[in-house]
Motif scaffolding. Structure first.
Motif, PDB file in Angstrom:
ATOM      1  N   THR A  23       0.835  -1.209   0.000  1.00 50.28           N
ATOM      2  CA  THR A  23       0.000   0.000   0.000  1.00 50.28           C
ATOM      3  C   THR A  23       0.867   1.256   0.000  1.00 50.28           C
ATOM      4  OG1 THR A  23      -0.172  -0.121   2.403  1.00 50.28           O
ATOM      5  CG2 THR A  23      -1.968  -1.122   1.120  1.00 50.28           C
ATOM      6  N   ILE A  24       2.081   1.128  -0.463  1.00 51.92           N
ATOM      7  CA  ILE A  24       2.984   2.273  -0.586  1.00 51.92           C
ATOM      8  C   ILE A  24       2.693   2.952  -1.924  1.00 51.92           C
ATOM      9  CG2 ILE A  24       5.392   3.003  -0.754  1.00 51.92           C
ATOM     10  CD1 ILE A  24       6.075   0.313   0.716  1.00 51.92           C
ATOM     11  N   PRO A  25       2.428   4.253  -1.937  1.00 53.17           N
ATOM     12  CA  PRO A  25       2.244   4.918  -3.228  1.00 53.17           C
ATOM     13  C   PRO A  25       3.538   4.883  -4.046  1.00 53.17           C
ATOM     14  CG  PRO A  25       1.524   6.326  -1.425  1.00 53.17           C
ATOM     15  CD  PRO A  25       2.258   5.169  -0.813  1.00 53.17           C
ATOM     16  N   TRP A  43      -1.294   6.513  -6.464  1.00 49.99           N
ATOM     17  CA  TRP A  43      -1.735   5.126  -6.339  1.00 49.99           C
ATOM     18  C   TRP A  43      -1.458   4.394  -7.638  1.00 49.99           C
ATOM     19  CZ3 TRP A  43      -7.466   5.239  -4.347  1.00 49.99           C
ATOM     20  CH2 TRP A  43      -7.490   5.638  -3.020  1.00 49.99           C
ATOM     21  N   PHE A  44      -1.277   3.103  -7.535  1.00 44.43           N
ATOM     22  CA  PHE A  44      -1.041   2.301  -8.732  1.00 44.43           C
ATOM     23  C   PHE A  44      -1.619   0.902  -8.529  1.00 44.43           C
ATOM     24  CE2 PHE A  44       2.346   1.147  -5.912  1.00 44.43           C
ATOM     25  CZ  PHE A  44       2.542  -0.205  -6.135  1.00 44.43           C
ATOM     26  N   HIS A  45      -1.764   0.220  -9.644  1.00 37.28           N
ATOM     27  CA  HIS A  45      -2.145  -1.195  -9.633  1.00 37.28           C
ATOM     28  C   HIS A  45      -1.191  -1.931 -10.559  1.00 37.28           C
ATOM     29  CE1 HIS A  45      -4.563  -4.818  -9.571  1.00 37.28           C
ATOM     30  NE2 HIS A  45      -4.483  -4.837 -10.888  1.00 37.28           N
ATOM     31  N   TRP A  46      -0.603  -3.006 -10.087  1.00 39.29           N
ATOM     32  CA  TRP A  46       0.269  -3.852 -10.896  1.00 39.29           C
ATOM     33  C   TRP A  46      -0.583  -5.011 -11.397  1.00 39.29           C
ATOM     34  CZ3 TRP A  46       4.309  -4.478 -13.734  1.00 39.29           C
ATOM     35  CH2 TRP A  46       4.892  -5.733 -13.925  1.00 39.29           C
ATOM     36  N   ASN A  47      -0.703  -5.150 -12.720  1.00 34.89           N
ATOM     37  CA  ASN A  47      -1.537  -6.218 -13.271  1.00 34.89           C
ATOM     38  C   ASN A  47      -0.720  -7.411 -13.769  1.00 34.89           C
ATOM     39  OD1 ASN A  47      -0.540  -5.511 -15.802  1.00 34.89           O
ATOM     40  ND2 ASN A  47      -2.416  -4.485 -16.450  1.00 34.89           N
ATOM     41  N   GLY A  48       0.553  -7.424 -13.447  1.00 29.96           N
ATOM     42  CA  GLY A  48       1.435  -8.505 -13.868  1.00 29.96           C
ATOM     43  C   GLY A  48       2.294  -8.146 -15.061  1.00 29.96           C
ATOM     44  N   PRO A 101     -10.855   0.983 -14.113  1.00 30.45           N
ATOM     45  CA  PRO A 101     -11.014  -0.231 -13.291  1.00 30.45           C
ATOM     46  C   PRO A 101      -9.827  -0.502 -12.363  1.00 30.45           C
ATOM     47  CG  PRO A 101     -11.701  -0.659 -15.549  1.00 30.45           C
ATOM     48  CD  PRO A 101     -11.082   0.717 -15.541  1.00 30.45           C
ATOM     49  N   GLU A 102      -8.617  -0.270 -12.849  1.00 28.93           N
ATOM     50  CA  GLU A 102      -7.436  -0.514 -12.005  1.00 28.93           C
ATOM     51  C   GLU A 102      -7.341   0.496 -10.865  1.00 28.93           C
ATOM     52  OE1 GLU A 102      -6.384  -2.074 -16.154  1.00 28.93           O
ATOM     53  OE2 GLU A 102      -7.390  -0.298 -15.357  1.00 28.93           O
ATOM     54  N   TYR A 103      -7.900   1.688 -11.059  1.00 29.63           N
ATOM     55  CA  TYR A 103      -7.959   2.671  -9.980  1.00 29.63           C
ATOM     56  C   TYR A 103      -8.847   2.116  -8.861  1.00 29.63           C
ATOM     57  CZ  TYR A 103      -8.729   7.105  -7.550  1.00 29.63           C
ATOM     58  OH  TYR A 103      -8.803   8.090  -6.598  1.00 29.63           O
ATOM     59  N   ALA A 104      -9.955   1.497  -9.242  1.00 31.46           N
ATOM     60  CA  ALA A 104     -10.842   0.894  -8.245  1.00 31.46           C
ATOM     61  C   ALA A 104     -10.138  -0.236  -7.502  1.00 31.46           C
ATOM     62  CB  ALA A 104     -12.115   0.384  -8.923  1.00 31.46           C
ATOM     63  N   ARG A 109      -7.119  -1.937  -2.469  1.00 32.58           N
ATOM     64  CA  ARG A 109      -5.863  -2.338  -1.835  1.00 32.58           C
ATOM     65  C   ARG A 109      -5.427  -1.306  -0.791  1.00 32.58           C
ATOM     66  NH1 ARG A 109      -2.429  -1.941  -5.749  1.00 32.58           N
ATOM     67  NH2 ARG A 109      -0.810  -0.653  -4.891  1.00 32.58           N
ATOM     68  N   TYR A 110      -5.511  -0.036  -1.123  1.00 33.89           N
ATOM     69  CA  TYR A 110      -5.053   1.004  -0.201  1.00 33.89           C
ATOM     70  C   TYR A 110      -5.996   1.200   0.991  1.00 33.89           C
ATOM     71  CZ  TYR A 110      -1.341   2.453  -3.379  1.00 33.89           C
ATOM     72  OH  TYR A 110      -0.210   2.482  -4.150  1.00 33.89           O
ATOM     73  N   PHE A 111      -7.304   1.132   0.757  1.00 36.98           N
ATOM     74  CA  PHE A 111      -8.283   1.425   1.800  1.00 36.98           C
ATOM     75  C   PHE A 111      -8.943   0.202   2.412  1.00 36.98           C
ATOM     76  CE2 PHE A 111      -9.303   5.775  -0.193  1.00 36.98           C
ATOM     77  CZ  PHE A 111      -8.510   6.450   0.719  1.00 36.98           C
ATOM     78  N   GLY A 112      -8.913  -0.926   1.709  1.00 36.03           N
ATOM     79  CA  GLY A 112      -9.724  -2.070   2.097  1.00 36.03           C
ATOM     80  C   GLY A 112     -11.002  -2.043   1.266  1.00 36.03           C
ATOM     81  N   PRO A 113     -11.691  -3.200   1.143  1.00 32.79           N
ATOM     82  CA  PRO A 113     -12.835  -3.294   0.231  1.00 32.79           C
ATOM     83  C   PRO A 113     -13.977  -2.313   0.510  1.00 32.79           C
ATOM     84  CG  PRO A 113     -12.149  -5.473   0.958  1.00 32.79           C
ATOM     85  CD  PRO A 113     -11.352  -4.481   1.751  1.00 32.79           C
TER      86      PRO A 113
END
Length: 155
Positions: A23-25, A43-48, A101-104, A109-113
């Motif tokens: 959860t590190i920016p 914020w980021f999302h790693w999709n592989g 969608p990846e922002y969501a 991940r950062y806040f919890g569901p």
């Protein structure tokens, strides 16, 4: 033989995977339109395969990224021994209707569901579209200060 800095296989290293799923920016570095450097937390999302970020369509960084899409980013922690993931690549910008969608996924991940869903709903009420920023790594560096040190050290 250890994997050299720059090798994309460093993304599979356990320290890299921990940072990519943390959860590190990320700190995104880019060149502003006047040629000066800029760094922002994001914020980021790693999709592989890509680092994906979402931003409002009026975000100032979009003008700069459209002019010069070469970027670097770092994800690093503050626990000793520090781990630092360094990535260089080219940003691709894609307008998206609604929330990226990846922002969501990043919000979850950062806040919890529960809080992540509420954040995304609130964002969707404020803006009708976003811009998806995706970066496919072209160069990867990793420092873990246990087995991988900066090249300036005589180790």
């Amino acid at each position: 033989m250890p994997v050299k800095q720059g090798d994309l296989s460093l993304l599979q290293h356990p320290a890299s995977q921990a940072l990519l799923n943390s959860t590190i920016p990320a700190r995104l570095a880019y060149v502003w339109t006047d040629g000066t450097p800029r760094v922002i937390p994001i914020w980021f999302h790693w999709n592989g395969t890509e680092i994906v970020m979402g931003t409002p369509p009026k975000a100032p960084k979009l003008k700069a990224l459209a002019k010069n899409p070469k970027v670097s980013l770092t994800i690093d922690d503050n626990d000793f021994p520090q781990r630092v993931l360094l990535i260089r690549g080219t940003a691709r910008l894609e307008p998206v209707s609604g929330v990226v969608p990846e922002y969501a996924l990043a919000a979850d991940r950062y806040f919890g569901p529960e809080q992540g869903k509420a954040w995304v709903e609130q964002m969707g009420k404020m803006i009708s579209s976003m811009v998806r920023i995706s970066i496919t790594p072209e160069w990867v560096g990793l420092l873990d200060f246990q087995t991988r040190f900066p090249s300036a050290l005589p180790l």
